[in-house]
Design an enzyme around this catalytic site. Structure first.
Site, PDB file in Angstrom:
ATOM      1  N   SER A 147      53.771 155.380  74.120  1.00  0.00           N
ATOM      2  CA  SER A 147      53.146 156.589  73.580  1.00  0.00           C
ATOM      3  C   SER A 147      52.532 157.339  74.745  1.00  0.00           C
ATOM      4  CB  SER A 147      52.045 156.197  72.579  1.00  0.00           C
ATOM      5  OG  SER A 147      51.197 157.287  72.278  1.00  0.00           O
ATOM      6  N   TYR A 160      44.998 150.934  69.218  1.00  0.00           N
ATOM      7  CA  TYR A 160      46.295 151.588  69.401  1.00  0.00           C
ATOM      8  C   TYR A 160      46.547 151.894  70.874  1.00  0.00           C
ATOM      9  CZ  TYR A 160      50.042 155.035  68.896  1.00  0.00           C
ATOM     10  OH  TYR A 160      51.233 155.719  69.009  1.00  0.00           O
TER      11      TYR A 160
END
Length: 286
Positions: A147, A160
Site C-alpha cells: 500500500s 494496517y
C-alpha cells in the site's frame, strides 16, 4: 505491429488471492484478457463465483477455491492442489487484504490479529506455499500487494500501516534472496494509492459485526475515504499492476497519490509524520 511484453502472462498459470472483489477481481479479469490460466481464491464464495464466471466468459481456464489466507495449513494444501491441477504454477498475486484499526492506545489485540493475519501472514503463507512451485516452473513471479501505507505510516490505522510496511520489507528481502540464489523467480511489490474498492466500508462492517462501538468519527472517516481518497477505478489499478509485472518491474506504484506520497517521504523522511499529522488535523476540522 504489436510488441509482446518480455514477461507476457499469456499461457502462464497465475494464482490470485482475494479474487472475489476489488483489485483482486480486476487482476483476475486483466490476466484473463491477456491469456493467463487462473487459480482464484477468496474467503467469500459468492464473490469468487462471480469473478470466475466473468473470467471464463473471457476465455480463461479457471480453478477456484474458497480459502482463508490466515489458515497456514489450508494455504499449503491449496498450493499443492493448484500445482496438481495445472501441472505448473508461474505466478502468485498475494492480494487478499483488509483495512481497519485505530490508535495504539485504543487498539485491542484482536485488531492486530485480524489485520496482520490477512495482510501480513496471508502474504507470507501464499509466498512460502507457492515459492517452490514458482522456482520449479523456471519462470516464476511473486507479486505482493502492499500500500502507499507501506512507505508512509498513518495515524489511526496503526495495525494496517505496520502490516503493509512488513509486506514491503518481506518482499524486498525476498527479491534479494532470489537474485543471490540465482532462482528464476522475479519479485514485485505493489503500492496502490486510493483505489475504488469496498475495503473501507468492509472494515466498518467488520467492526459492527464484532460488536465494536462504531463512532460518528469512524463513519465520517469511511465516507471521506470513499468520496475523496478511493478514486481510481479498480480496473485501471489492475491494468497498471499487470503492465508492471509484464515489464519486470520490482516496484509498482499505483496512482498519482501513491507517487506523490512516495516523493514526500523521500524528500522529508524525518519530518513527514508532522506534515501528515497537520493534514489530518485540518481534515478533521468542521
Amino acid at each position: 505491429m504489436s510488441r509482446t511484453p518480455r514477461n507476457s502472462v499469456r499461457g502462464k498459470v497465475a494464482v490470485v488471492t482475494g479474487a472475489g472483489s476489488g483489485i483482486g477481481r480486476e487482476l483476475a479479469l486483466q490476466l484473463a484478457r491477456r491469456g493467463a490460466r487462473l487459480a482464484l481464491s477468496d474467503i467469500g464464495a459468492a464473490g469468487l463465483a462471480a469473478t470466475a464466471d466473468r473470467a471464463r466468459a473471457l476465455g480463461a481456464e479457471v480453478h477456484t477455491a474458497v480459502l482463508d489466507v490466515t489458515d497456514r495449513a489450508a494455504v499449503l494444501a491449496y498450493a499443492d492442489t493448484v500445482a496438481g491441477h495445472f501441472g505448473v504454477v508461474h505466478q502468485v498475486y498475494n492480494n487478499a487484504g483488509v483495512a481497519g484499526g485505530t490508535t495504539v492506545l485504543d487498539s485491542d489485540w484482536a485488531d492486530y490479529d485480524r489485520i496482520w493475519g490477512v495482510n501480513l501472514f496471508g502474504v507470507l503463507h501464499g509466498t512460502k506455499a507457492f515459492l517452490p512451485h514458482l522456482v520449479a516452473s523456471g519462470d516464476g513471479h511473486v507479486v505482493n500487494v502492499s500500500s502507499l501505507n507501506g512507505f508512509m505510516a498513518q495515524a489511526s490505522i496503526n495495525a494496517y500501516s505496520a502490516s503493509k510496511f512488513a509486506v514491503r520489507g518481506f518482499t524486498e528481502a525476498l527479491r534479494q534472496e532470489m537474485l543471490l540464489a540465482g532462482h528464476p523467480v522475479q519479485v514485485t511489490v505493489v503500492h496502490p494509492g486510493g483505489v475504488r474498492t469496498n475495503i473501507a466500508t468492509a472494515a466498518l462492517e467488520v467492526s459492527r459485526a464484532r460488536g465494536d462501538e462504531v463512532t460518528a468519527e469512524d463513519e465520517a472517516r469511511t465516507r471521506f475515504y470513499n468520496e475523496k481518497l478511493l478514486r481510481m477505478p479498480a480496473e485501471q489499478a489492475a491494468r497498471i499492476v499487470v503492465d508492471g509485472v509484464e515489464a519486470g518491474r520490482p516496484r509498482v506504484l499505483v496512482g498519482n497519490d501513491a507517487k506523490a506520497v512516495d516523493l514526500l517521504v523521500r524528500l522529508f523522511p524525518a519530518s513527514y509524520p508532522r506534515i501528515a499529522a497537520r493534514l489530518q488535523q485540518h481534515r478533521q476540522r468542521p
